[in-house]
Motif scaffolding. Structure first.
Motif, PDB file in Angstrom:
ATOM      1  N   LEU A  10       1.683  12.138   4.015  1.00 47.55           N
ATOM      2  CA  LEU A  10       0.653  11.906   2.997  1.00 47.55           C
ATOM      3  C   LEU A  10      -0.288  13.106   2.905  1.00 47.55           C
ATOM      4  O   LEU A  10      -0.723  13.486   1.808  1.00 47.55           O
ATOM      5  N   ARG A  11      -0.580  13.708   4.042  1.00 44.29           N
ATOM      6  CA  ARG A  11      -1.434  14.899   4.051  1.00 44.29           C
ATOM      7  C   ARG A  11      -0.720  16.068   3.345  1.00 44.29           C
ATOM      8  O   ARG A  11      -1.342  16.830   2.609  1.00 44.29           O
ATOM      9  N   GLU A  12       0.588  16.165   3.571  1.00 41.32           N
ATOM     10  CA  GLU A  12       1.354  17.264   2.975  1.00 41.32           C
ATOM     11  C   GLU A  12       1.345  17.194   1.455  1.00 41.32           C
ATOM     12  O   GLU A  12       1.323  18.223   0.777  1.00 41.32           O
ATOM     13  N   VAL A  13       1.357  15.977   0.911  1.00 38.83           N
ATOM     14  CA  VAL A  13       1.365  15.829  -0.555  1.00 38.83           C
ATOM     15  C   VAL A  13      -0.044  15.595  -1.108  1.00 38.83           C
ATOM     16  O   VAL A  13      -0.220  15.376  -2.313  1.00 38.83           O
ATOM     17  N   GLY A  14      -1.047  15.612  -0.239  1.00 42.28           N
ATOM     18  CA  GLY A  14      -2.429  15.589  -0.684  1.00 42.28           C
ATOM     19  C   GLY A  14      -3.009  14.246  -1.046  1.00 42.28           C
ATOM     20  O   GLY A  14      -3.962  14.165  -1.839  1.00 42.28           O
ATOM     21  N   ILE A  15      -2.476  13.144  -0.485  1.00 43.15           N
ATOM     22  CA  ILE A  15      -3.027  11.819  -0.809  1.00 43.15           C
ATOM     23  C   ILE A  15      -3.305  10.992   0.447  1.00 43.15           C
ATOM     24  O   ILE A  15      -3.230   9.761   0.421  1.00 43.15           O
ATOM     25  N   GLN A  16      -3.661  11.644   1.539  1.00 43.94           N
ATOM     26  CA  GLN A  16      -3.907  10.910   2.776  1.00 43.94           C
ATOM     27  C   GLN A  16      -5.042   9.893   2.621  1.00 43.94           C
ATOM     28  O   GLN A  16      -5.044   8.839   3.275  1.00 43.94           O
ATOM     29  N   GLU A  17      -5.999  10.175   1.721  1.00 46.49           N
ATOM     30  CA  GLU A  17      -7.124   9.258   1.539  1.00 46.49           C
ATOM     31  C   GLU A  17      -6.726   7.979   0.797  1.00 46.49           C
ATOM     32  O   GLU A  17      -7.494   7.014   0.723  1.00 46.49           O
ATOM     33  N   LEU A  18      -5.497   7.960   0.248  1.00 46.52           N
ATOM     34  CA  LEU A  18      -5.013   6.786  -0.496  1.00 46.52           C
ATOM     35  C   LEU A  18      -4.108   5.897   0.341  1.00 46.52           C
ATOM     36  O   LEU A  18      -3.513   4.954  -0.188  1.00 46.52           O
ATOM     37  N   ARG A  46       5.569   6.072  13.898  1.00 49.54           N
ATOM     38  CA  ARG A  46       5.589   6.090  12.434  1.00 49.54           C
ATOM     39  C   ARG A  46       4.240   6.507  11.837  1.00 49.54           C
ATOM     40  O   ARG A  46       4.203   7.208  10.829  1.00 49.54           O
ATOM     41  N   LYS A  47       3.157   6.080  12.443  1.00 56.78           N
ATOM     42  CA  LYS A  47       1.847   6.385  11.861  1.00 56.78           C
ATOM     43  C   LYS A  47       1.634   7.889  11.762  1.00 56.78           C
ATOM     44  O   LYS A  47       1.178   8.392  10.726  1.00 56.78           O
ATOM     45  N   GLU A  48       1.983   8.612  12.800  1.00 59.88           N
ATOM     46  CA  GLU A  48       1.813  10.066  12.790  1.00 59.88           C
ATOM     47  C   GLU A  48       2.675  10.708  11.709  1.00 59.88           C
ATOM     48  O   GLU A  48       2.217  11.583  10.967  1.00 59.88           O
ATOM     49  N   VAL A  49       3.929  10.258  11.606  1.00 58.03           N
ATOM     50  CA  VAL A  49       4.838  10.800  10.590  1.00 58.03           C
ATOM     51  C   VAL A  49       4.306  10.513   9.188  1.00 58.03           C
ATOM     52  O   VAL A  49       4.257  11.406   8.324  1.00 58.03           O
ATOM     53  N   ILE A  50       3.886   9.272   8.956  1.00 63.15           N
ATOM     54  CA  ILE A  50       3.424   8.870   7.624  1.00 63.15           C
ATOM     55  C   ILE A  50       2.181   9.655   7.212  1.00 63.15           C
ATOM     56  O   ILE A  50       2.106  10.189   6.094  1.00 63.15           O
ATOM     57  N   MET A  51       1.199   9.734   8.103  1.00 62.13           N
ATOM     58  CA  MET A  51      -0.045  10.425   7.752  1.00 62.13           C
ATOM     59  C   MET A  51       0.192  11.921   7.539  1.00 62.13           C
ATOM     60  O   MET A  51      -0.434  12.538   6.673  1.00 62.13           O
ATOM     61  N   ASN A  52       1.095  12.497   8.311  1.00 62.03           N
ATOM     62  CA  ASN A  52       1.434  13.915   8.103  1.00 62.03           C
ATOM     63  C   ASN A  52       2.050  14.130   6.723  1.00 62.03           C
ATOM     64  O   ASN A  52       1.736  15.113   6.036  1.00 62.03           O
ATOM     65  N   SER A 110       0.829  -1.197   0.000  1.00 65.00           N
ATOM     66  CA  SER A 110       0.000   0.000   0.000  1.00 65.00           C
ATOM     67  C   SER A 110       0.867   1.253   0.000  1.00 65.00           C
ATOM     68  O   SER A 110       2.079   1.203   0.242  1.00 65.00           O
ATOM     69  N   VAL A 111       0.214   2.391  -0.259  1.00 66.84           N
ATOM     70  CA  VAL A 111       0.903   3.675  -0.179  1.00 66.84           C
ATOM     71  C   VAL A 111       1.504   3.852   1.210  1.00 66.84           C
ATOM     72  O   VAL A 111       2.678   4.234   1.358  1.00 66.84           O
ATOM     73  N   TYR A 112       0.727   3.566   2.238  1.00 63.28           N
ATOM     74  CA  TYR A 112       1.192   3.698   3.626  1.00 63.28           C
ATOM     75  C   TYR A 112       2.447   2.852   3.861  1.00 63.28           C
ATOM     76  O   TYR A 112       3.439   3.337   4.425  1.00 63.28           O
ATOM     77  N   GLU A 113       2.413   1.597   3.423  1.00 67.98           N
ATOM     78  CA  GLU A 113       3.538   0.684   3.649  1.00 67.98           C
ATOM     79  C   GLU A 113       4.793   1.143   2.919  1.00 67.98           C
ATOM     80  O   GLU A 113       5.907   0.989   3.422  1.00 67.98           O
ATOM     81  N   ASN A 114       4.631   1.729   1.728  1.00 69.05           N
ATOM     82  CA  ASN A 114       5.783   2.235   0.987  1.00 69.05           C
ATOM     83  C   ASN A 114       6.446   3.397   1.721  1.00 69.05           C
ATOM     84  O   ASN A 114       7.679   3.468   1.798  1.00 69.05           O
ATOM     85  N   VAL A 115       5.644   4.297   2.260  1.00 68.39           N
ATOM     86  CA  VAL A 115       6.206   5.435   2.994  1.00 68.39           C
ATOM     87  C   VAL A 115       6.841   4.965   4.299  1.00 68.39           C
ATOM     88  O   VAL A 115       7.825   5.550   4.775  1.00 68.39           O
ATOM     89  N   GLU A 116       6.317   3.878   4.848  1.00 72.02           N
ATOM     90  CA  GLU A 116       6.816   3.367   6.127  1.00 72.02           C
ATOM     91  C   GLU A 116       8.190   2.704   6.016  1.00 72.02           C
ATOM     92  O   GLU A 116       8.964   2.690   6.984  1.00 72.02           O
ATOM     93  N   MET A 117       8.520   2.168   4.845  1.00 71.21           N
ATOM     94  CA  MET A 117       9.743   1.357   4.703  1.00 71.21           C
ATOM     95  C   MET A 117      11.016   2.056   5.180  1.00 71.21           C
ATOM     96  O   MET A 117      11.784   1.492   5.966  1.00 71.21           O
ATOM     97  N   PRO A 118      11.325   3.279   4.730  1.00 69.93           N
ATOM     98  CA  PRO A 118      12.560   3.915   5.203  1.00 69.93           C
ATOM     99  C   PRO A 118      12.510   4.249   6.694  1.00 69.93           C
ATOM    100  O   PRO A 118      13.552   4.340   7.337  1.00 69.93           O
TER     101      PRO A 118
END
Length: 218
Positions: free
Chosen positions: A124-132, A116-122, A99-107
């Protein structure tokens, strides 16, 4: 931030040697947005890889924030790269089965970052795809994939972003949106070095550096 002094990069033996970089001198200021342009085979990607710690120079010096990176051991180079550099590629370099979330989580997992969840969602929100966040990467558009790749890059909070043709696989509209994100990141203080073949895209940067036959020409 970056100072390259007479950087040379050769591949192969004396009998069949390719001179990728032929004495590059270049300074990149902290917080700047630079476009790197040049024809195919000019040394753009080699230069980007050396700056990002993905390749070693043959001779010369690479100074990053006062530290001589060219003198580091391989484990030290790897640490430098993890702490200071994030890459954004034309082909996104995402894991399609995740998933998108898992890809951002890897590094973040590699760096043993907590919360990590807070960092990742922030991010995704910054780039405008939090719903994905829960969508598999192979079920989103090219522009959305590049946004996911940017979210992954900024999640580590690396000060240097290196982008290799980040809009090359996108249509004009999606590419313009990605450039707006880059400008936003630049305003937030990130240092960005971007390879592009497109003069219009390069014009969005503060500075254009041109390379030809392994030498900075402008």
């Amino acid at each position: 931030m970056i100072n390259l002094i007479n950087v040379v990069k050769n591949y192969g033996t004396d009998e069949a040697c390719t001179h990728a970089l032929r004495g590059v001198n270049l300074t990149i200021e902290e917080g700047s947005f630079t476009a790197l342009m040049g024809p195919s085979g000019s040394g753009k990607s080699t230069l980007l890889n050396i700056i990002g710690g993905m390749d070693r120079l043959t001779s010369g010096q690479y100074i990053f924030r006062g530290q001589d990176i060219s003198a580091l051991s391989n484990p030290e180079i790897e640490r430098f790269r993890k702490e200071n550099v994030a890459f954004i590629f034309q082909n996104y370099a995402l894991m399609n089965q995740y998933s998108v979330y898992e890809n951002v989580e890897m590094p973040l997992i590699a760096r043993k970052i907590r919360n990590r969840k807070e960092v990742i969602m922030n991010c995704l929100r910054e780039v405008g795809i939090q719903e994905l966040a829960d969508k598999p990467v192979n079920r989103i558009s090219g522009g959305e994939r590049q946004r996911a790749a940017i979210a992954r890059a900024i999640a580590t909070n690396a000060p240097l972003l290196l982008a290799d043709e980040p809009t090359g696989s996108l249509d004009r509209s999606a590419g313009a949106e990605i450039l707006e994100l880059f400008e936003q990141l630049h305003r937030s203080g990130k240092t960005i070095l971007m390879i592009t073949h497109d003069e219009e895209i390069a014009a969005r940067a503060e500075r254009i550096v041109r390379i030809r036959n392994g030498v900075i020409v402008d």
